[in-house]
Design a protein around this motif. Structure first.
Motif, mmCIF file in Angstrom:
data_model
loop_
_atom_site.group_PDB
_atom_site.id
_atom_site.type_symbol
_atom_site.label_atom_id
_atom_site.label_comp_id
_atom_site.label_asym_id
_atom_site.label_seq_id
_atom_site.Cartn_x
_atom_site.Cartn_y
_atom_site.Cartn_z
ATOM 1 N N ARG A 156 0.855 -1.190 0.000
ATOM 2 C CA ARG A 156 0.000 0.000 0.000
ATOM 3 C C ARG A 156 0.882 1.227 0.000
ATOM 4 O O ARG A 156 2.040 1.187 0.453
ATOM 5 N N ARG A 157 0.343 2.337 -0.486
ATOM 6 C CA ARG A 157 1.105 3.570 -0.520
ATOM 7 C C ARG A 157 1.411 4.034 0.901
ATOM 8 O O ARG A 157 0.542 4.011 1.781
ATOM 9 N N ARG A 277 -1.436 -3.990 -5.289
ATOM 10 C CA ARG A 277 -1.836 -3.115 -4.173
ATOM 11 C C ARG A 277 -3.340 -3.193 -3.938
ATOM 12 O O ARG A 277 -3.801 -3.207 -2.794
ATOM 13 N N ASN A 280 -4.570 -5.859 -1.623
ATOM 14 C CA ASN A 280 -4.093 -5.876 -0.236
ATOM 15 C C ASN A 280 -5.176 -6.288 0.773
ATOM 16 O O ASN A 280 -4.898 -7.068 1.685
#
Length: 323
Positions: A156-157, A277, A280
């Motif tokens: 994840r960012r 992502r 997730n």
């Protein structure tokens, strides 16, 4: 020699590394109260995740050995060229144990002592030693980068505050090894500048060229299988390696290793990373023993905490960071 206790004026890499002098430091007298990583840290959350390990393996090994002195040590003293997988299996578990075990300083000392005999002479006559602070910290920095890069790309960012937190935690991580921290950056911003400066030092060498041969030439097939059959069967695997794995390494490493890259591959890589992502939340439903390496899963079980519930940013915040 006692551990460093505060910021120092670091030598430049060239000044320090040409000394070729090992600088181990003593461990804290009271290990029970000494700083260590734990369940509240972002490094615990992300380092032992299989995505960090699997997507980051080539980046961490490649960047490490793109620096000439470290590559020379690998060539002179390691079985890397003859037993690459075996070396990875022997290197990874002690570092994971230093992070997740009940004896982080003990395991950190073992990691350090593995490197005591790794020393020699470069082609220009200068000396190198793996416990020279400039070299040892570079090795550590590649693992810090692995957590930062792989988490932000495939899990994840990360916010800037989280990146800074991971760097601050990495200071404690480095302390576990018992090597002078004279070359360690003091802030996340300094770490980023340090990282960029080290990328510009990358040079082609036999170790890194050998380690990336399968990315240039494709994975070799079994001897008993006809080459034309293996070429057909291995096409999807090689496409993955030459897009996803090559995509994880810095441009400077692609250049010295002659790894082809273009805008089309970059777009494919970014699409793949975005999909991973997006998955997730599904990964976070997997059992901890499946989501995490055995060393990390054992650590989470020991402390009685479910990591899947930790450090999960709300959707609205996650979308804001992505923009």
């Amino acid at each position: 020699m006692s551990p460093t206790t505060g910021p120092q004026a670091p030598l430049t890499f060239d000044q320090g590394v040409r000394e070729g002098v090992p600088l181990p430091v003593d461990l804290p007298d009271d290990l029970d109260s000494a700083p260590s990583l734990g369940a509240e840290s972002l490094i615990w959350k992300f380092f032992g995740d299989w995505r960090t390990q699997l997507f980051g393996f080539q980046r961490v090994a490649g960047t490490e050995n793109s620096i000439e002195q470290l590559a020379q040590g690998t060539e002179d003293h390691s079985v890397f060229l003859t037993d690459t997988i075996g070396r990875a299996k022997r290197t990874g578990p002690p570092i994971l144990s230093a992070v997740y075990s009940e004896d982080p300083y003990g395991w950190g000392r073992k990691v350090r002592d593995f490197h005591r005999h790794i020393k020699g002479t470069m082609a220009d006559g200068s000396r190198y030693h793996a416990l020279n602070p400039e070299l040892f910290y570079w090795g550590h920095a590649t693992f810090v980068d692995q957590v930062l890069y792989t988490t932000d790309t495939f899990i994840r960012r990360l916010s800037e505050a989280e990146k800074a937190q991971i760097f601050e935690e990495s200071k404690t991580w480095y302390e576990l090894y018992g090597v002078s921290a004279r070359s360690q950056p003091q802030t996340y911003e300094e770490f980023c500048a340090y990282w960029e400066s080290m990328l510009e030092r990358f040079r082609p060498n036999p170790t890194i060229r050998y380690a990336t041969g399968y990315l240039r030439k494709g994975v070799p097939g079994p001897r008993w299988m006809p080459k034309v059959v293996w070429r057909f069967l291995s096409a999807p695997l090689n496409a993955y390696l030459q897009t996803v794995v090559v995509g994880t390494v810095p441009p400077q490493m692609r250049q010295i290793c002659d790894l082809p890259w273009d805008d089309r591959k970059e777009r494919s890589f970014q699409r793949f990373a975005k999909v991973v992502r997006a998955l997730n939340p599904l990964f976070n439903r997997l059992p901890v023993r499946v989501l995490y390496t055995p060393w990390a899963a054992a650590g989470w079980k020991r402390v009685g905490i479910d990591p899947r519930r930790l450090h999960n940013r709300p959707v609205s915040t996650r979308q804001k960071v992505a923009r």
